[in-house]
Write an enzyme that holds these catalytic residues in place. Structure first.
Site, PDB file in Angstrom:
ATOM      1  CB  CYS A   1       9.601   8.190  36.873  1.00 60.75           C
ATOM      2  SG  CYS A   1       9.960   7.550  35.230  1.00 60.75           S
TER       3      CYS A   1
ATOM      4  CG  ASP B   1      15.372 -16.581  21.000  1.00 50.40           C
ATOM      5  OD1 ASP B   1      16.198 -17.085  21.779  1.00 50.40           O
ATOM      6  OD2 ASP B   1      15.421 -16.760  19.758  1.00 50.40           O
TER       7      ASP B   1
ATOM      8  CB  CYS C   1       7.919   3.916  34.539  1.00 51.68           C
ATOM      9  SG  CYS C   1       8.945   3.847  36.002  1.00 51.68           S
TER      10      CYS C   1
ATOM     11  CB  SER D   1      23.352 -12.422   8.112  1.00 48.82           C
ATOM     12  OG  SER D   1      23.156 -11.339   8.996  1.00 48.82           O
TER      13      SER D   1
ATOM     14  CG  HIS E   1      22.245  -7.697  19.586  1.00 49.71           C
ATOM     15  ND1 HIS E   1      22.220  -8.241  18.317  1.00 49.71           N
ATOM     16  CD2 HIS E   1      23.427  -7.032  19.674  1.00 49.71           C
ATOM     17  CE1 HIS E   1      23.344  -7.922  17.675  1.00 49.71           C
ATOM     18  NE2 HIS E   1      24.091  -7.195  18.480  1.00 49.71           N
TER      19      HIS E   1
ATOM     20  CB  CYS F   1      11.339   3.323  32.973  1.00 50.13           C
ATOM     21  SG  CYS F   1      10.927   5.066  32.923  1.00 50.13           S
TER      22      CYS F   1
ATOM     23  N   GLY G   1      24.016 -19.606  12.435  1.00 47.69           N
ATOM     24  CA  GLY G   1      22.775 -18.868  12.176  1.00 47.69           C
ATOM     25  C   GLY G   1      22.891 -17.363  12.234  1.00 47.69           C
TER      26      GLY G   1
ATOM     27  CB  CYS H   1      13.770   6.211  36.115  1.00 41.31           C
ATOM     28  SG  CYS H   1      12.590   4.849  36.321  1.00 41.31           S
TER      29      CYS H   1
HETATM   30  P1  NAD Z   1      19.926 -12.386  10.318  1.00 38.42           P
HETATM   31  O1  NAD Z   1      18.444 -12.407  10.244  1.00 38.42           O
HETATM   32  O2  NAD Z   1      20.662 -11.233   9.762  1.00 38.42           O
HETATM   33  O3  NAD Z   1      20.534 -13.680   9.600  1.00 38.42           O
HETATM   34  C1  NAD Z   1      20.066 -14.966   9.840  1.00 38.42           C
HETATM   35  C2  NAD Z   1      21.108 -15.938   9.330  1.00 38.42           C
HETATM   36  O4  NAD Z   1      20.666 -17.255   9.719  1.00 38.42           O
HETATM   37  C3  NAD Z   1      21.275 -15.969   7.810  1.00 38.42           C
HETATM   38  O5  NAD Z   1      22.643 -16.006   7.485  1.00 38.42           O
HETATM   39  C4  NAD Z   1      20.587 -17.288   7.386  1.00 38.42           C
HETATM   40  O6  NAD Z   1      21.197 -17.892   6.255  1.00 38.42           O
HETATM   41  C5  NAD Z   1      20.808 -18.134   8.618  1.00 38.42           C
HETATM   42  N1  NAD Z   1      19.812 -19.183   8.809  1.00 38.42           N
HETATM   43  C6  NAD Z   1      18.510 -19.193   8.426  1.00 38.42           C
HETATM   44  N2  NAD Z   1      17.919 -20.324   8.840  1.00 38.42           N
HETATM   45  C7  NAD Z   1      18.860 -21.030   9.503  1.00 38.42           C
HETATM   46  C8  NAD Z   1      18.849 -22.277  10.183  1.00 38.42           C
HETATM   47  N3  NAD Z   1      17.730 -23.008  10.264  1.00 38.42           N
HETATM   48  N4  NAD Z   1      19.999 -22.723  10.758  1.00 38.42           N
HETATM   49  C9  NAD Z   1      21.138 -21.971  10.692  1.00 38.42           C
HETATM   50  N5  NAD Z   1      21.198 -20.780  10.061  1.00 38.42           N
HETATM   51  C10 NAD Z   1      20.078 -20.316   9.480  1.00 38.42           C
HETATM   52  O7  NAD Z   1      20.274 -12.575  11.887  1.00 38.42           O
HETATM   53  P2  NAD Z   1      21.497 -12.099  12.774  1.00 38.42           P
HETATM   54  O8  NAD Z   1      22.785 -12.312  12.065  1.00 38.42           O
HETATM   55  O9  NAD Z   1      21.281 -12.707  14.099  1.00 38.42           O
HETATM   56  O10 NAD Z   1      21.414 -10.506  12.930  1.00 38.42           O
HETATM   57  C11 NAD Z   1      20.313  -9.689  12.901  1.00 38.42           C
HETATM   58  C12 NAD Z   1      19.757  -9.188  14.230  1.00 38.42           C
HETATM   59  O11 NAD Z   1      18.521  -9.829  14.312  1.00 38.42           O
HETATM   60  C13 NAD Z   1      20.408  -9.537  15.536  1.00 38.42           C
HETATM   61  O12 NAD Z   1      20.762  -8.359  16.158  1.00 38.42           O
HETATM   62  C14 NAD Z   1      19.314 -10.193  16.385  1.00 38.42           C
HETATM   63  O13 NAD Z   1      19.218  -9.564  17.646  1.00 38.42           O
HETATM   64  C15 NAD Z   1      18.066  -9.943  15.644  1.00 38.42           C
HETATM   65  N6  NAD Z   1      17.038 -11.013  15.609  1.00 38.42           N
HETATM   66  C16 NAD Z   1      16.902 -11.888  16.643  1.00 38.42           C
HETATM   67  C17 NAD Z   1      15.932 -12.888  16.571  1.00 38.42           C
HETATM   68  C18 NAD Z   1      15.764 -13.831  17.751  1.00 38.42           C
HETATM   69  O14 NAD Z   1      16.046 -13.428  18.879  1.00 38.42           O
HETATM   70  N7  NAD Z   1      15.338 -15.081  17.532  1.00 38.42           N
HETATM   71  C19 NAD Z   1      15.112 -13.019  15.447  1.00 38.42           C
HETATM   72  C20 NAD Z   1      15.271 -12.085  14.400  1.00 38.42           C
HETATM   73  C21 NAD Z   1      16.251 -11.100  14.489  1.00 38.42           C
HETATM   74 ZN    ZN Z   2      10.641   5.364  35.267  1.00 35.28          ZN
END
Ligand code: NAD
Ligand code: ZN
Length: 256
Positions: free
Chosen positions: A165, A110, A162, A204, A125, A133, A202, A136
């Site tokens: 292409c 996000d 795209c 895991s 990530h 695309c 935040g 390309c």
């Molecule tokens: P995860 O979903 O595996 O873990 C989330 C972690 O956040 C848990 O440990 C949980 O206990 C903790 N948590 C929950 N609520 C919380 C809060 N209010 N404050 C603090 N901690 C809190 O997420 P991750 O470790 O980021 O890995 C998973 C993948 O998920 C990543 O690659 C990421 O790109 C993707 N992802 C991103 C988003 C986003 O961009 N907002 C949303 C979902 C998943």
């Molecule tokens: Zn293309």
């Protein structure tokens, strides 16, 4: 999940945050949970609850059913567009103003750190807003239409093609099984190598190689603070753990 009631941050951790000159923050999906963006391991809330994200966030899933995967990402993009940065994002942006060498390394796709005003966010990530695309690699020639607010999200949506292409567009995120973009990964390693405090919030700690970054800081003797309401594999290793949420904890921890 109801956020835990506010409580005093561990005094020592607050002192570390005040004293740090080159802090680094590693954030994960929990950072944005209180903005209403679901984590992957949250209580399922949407139509998509019936799918396991791990089976949608792979190159194979996209090859098998691009319309299903594209629709899922359009739905996630829609949720993020409607969300606002929370008090945790705002506190980090404020910290960055008093500590220009602060680096935020995020696993999030996000844009809530940026919208809160944090400069130079390192996206390990990728981003929901960087479609490209498959053939390309070019970005779309014009902004993509977003989902409307009416009705349930579509379960299938053919990706746009795209203009250069004719290939299909894919989301600009890193899928399971794909390498991290080398520039952001190197920037994250540099940030962790230079930092004098690492705050992990935040995440895991299950997705590698991002999950290896705290160990690298600990190996250098740099304190690592975990902020997470739940235990993670990092918890027993971290220098200090504060069982609170991002939006409750960070504003109390960080200097004004
Ligand atoms: P995860 O979903 O595996 O873990 C989330 C972690 O956040 C848990 O440990 C949980 O206990 C903790 N948590 C929950 N609520 C919380 C809060 N209010 N404050 C603090 N901690 C809190 O997420 P991750 O470790 O980021 O890995 C998973 C993948 O998920 C990543 O690659 C990421 O790109 C993707 N992802 C991103 C988003 C986003 O961009 N907002 C949303 C979902 C998943
Ligand atoms: Zn293309």
């Amino acid at each position: 999940m109801n956020p835990p009631a506010p409580m005093d941050p561990p005094a020592e951790v607050r002192a570390w945050c005040q004293a740090a000159r080159r802090p680094c923050v590693l954030s994960g999906a929990g950072m944005s949970a209180e903005s209403g963006v679901p984590t992957f391991r949250d209580t399922p809330r949407s139509l998509w609850a019936r799918f396991d994200p791990a089976t949608l966030a792979t190159p194979e899933a996209y090859e098998r059913d691009p319309a299903l995967v594209w629709a899922w990402y359009q739905w996630r993009t829609h949720l993020v567009r409607r969300a606002q940065p929370n008090e945790g994002h705002v506190a980090l942006a404020r910290w960055a103003r008093s500590r220009p060498e602060l680096r935020i390394v995020t696993q999030n796709v996000d844009d809530l750190h940026e919208r809160a005003g944090s400069p130079e966010v390192i996206h390990l990530h990728g981003s929901l807003f960087a479609a490209r695309c498959v053939a390309c690699g070019r970005p779309p020639s014009q902004p993509l239409a977003s989902l409307g607010d009416d009705g349930p999200p579509p379960l299938r949506l053919l990706p746009p093609t795209c203009a250069a292409c004719g290939g299909l567009l894919r989301p600009g995120v890193v899928w399971f099984g794909e390498a991290l973009p080398p520039g952001p990964w190197q920037a994250a390693l540099d940030a962790v190598t230079r930092c004098d405090l690492l705050v992990v919030v935040g995440t895991s700690g299950l997705v590698h190689p991002a999950a290896s970054l705290p160990a690298q800081a600990l190996a250098r003797g740099v304190p690592v603070v975990e902020i997470n309401p739940q235990p993670t594999p990092l918890s027993p290793l971290a220098s200090r753990v504060w069982r609170t949420t991002a939006a409750v904890g960070l504003p109390q921890l960080l200097p004004d």
